[in-house]
Enzyme design. Sequence first.
Site, mmCIF file in Angstrom:
data_model
loop_
_atom_site.group_PDB
_atom_site.id
_atom_site.type_symbol
_atom_site.label_atom_id
_atom_site.label_comp_id
_atom_site.label_asym_id
_atom_site.label_seq_id
_atom_site.Cartn_x
_atom_site.Cartn_y
_atom_site.Cartn_z
ATOM 1 N N TYR A 168 -12.875 5.989 -14.647
ATOM 2 C CA TYR A 168 -12.924 4.706 -13.948
ATOM 3 C C TYR A 168 -13.423 3.604 -14.878
ATOM 4 C CZ TYR A 168 -13.874 1.372 -10.169
ATOM 5 O OH TYR A 168 -13.880 0.257 -9.352
ATOM 6 N N ASP B 40 0.851 -1.187 0.000
ATOM 7 C CA ASP B 40 0.000 0.000 0.000
ATOM 8 C C ASP B 40 0.887 1.237 0.000
ATOM 9 O OD1 ASP B 40 -3.274 0.091 0.768
ATOM 10 O OD2 ASP B 40 -2.210 2.003 0.854
ATOM 11 N N LYS C 108 -11.251 0.226 -15.982
ATOM 12 C CA LYS C 108 -11.661 -1.139 -15.661
ATOM 13 C C LYS C 108 -11.963 -1.943 -16.917
ATOM 14 C CE LYS C 108 -11.199 -0.793 -11.231
ATOM 15 N NZ LYS C 108 -10.114 -1.537 -10.543
#
Length: 269
Positions: A171, A36, A175
Amino acid sequence: MASTTLSVIVTGAAAGLGKCIATEFLKRGWQVALVDIAADKLSAATEELRALGHQGEALAVEADITNEESVKAIFDKTVAAFGQVDALVNCAGIMDKFHGTGEQDVALWNKVLDVNLNGAFLLSRLAVQEFLREGRVVRNGDATGEVKTGGAIINIASIAAFRGGAAGVAYTASKFAVLGLTTSTAAAYARQGIRCNAICPGGMATSIAEDFDYSNLGQLFSSVMKINEVSAGLSDTGRLARLVAFLCGEDGQDISGAVIKVDRGWTAV
């Protein structure tokens, strides 16, 4: 000599779905590199998971998945700690602001594509190279006994890859492209036993929603709210995490190039 225990890299592992996936692998005895960019959250999550006493071993790796050198460091640190990498879960991702093409800010477009697509590509690229690395321990062979390198990649996509009104243009495009990355990778390395699958969640109660800035939203946000009115509700992160672990494990070895919707029927509406 590499360990006989399976190892996995999970990105976006400091919170939400990524943390849930990392937890599931640890429960199953895997060695898990939690990746992360948020150092404080990552440290807290790793210590929390270690304290639960799961059989698997947790390694915290702070990294920027959009930076090539940082991604290389993820693999270097994981291999140094665990001997090799057997699976990769590309879970890290960010949302856009539900803007359409005409109103989309270029800077945000670039940021969303950089994290959601380019990051997944950079990680997948090195994962494949690691799976093919000379001297890596082979985990499985096929039904004929032919030795294959093996290795699994799971890309967390979204139902936005199928619905133009499920998110903004940035987005959605990111995707949609992740599905192409998935199927191309699966096709290119099938004979080496390298598997790549995509999971497309619908609505989920994760940190990507909890940390979202709801100001200055685009017109596509209203279409998402309409889907919410008739959908069956949010999907369970625990069940999705178990699906990810299944696909990376022995029982998932015949599944590659698959695009699996986990959306409680959202895309059926």
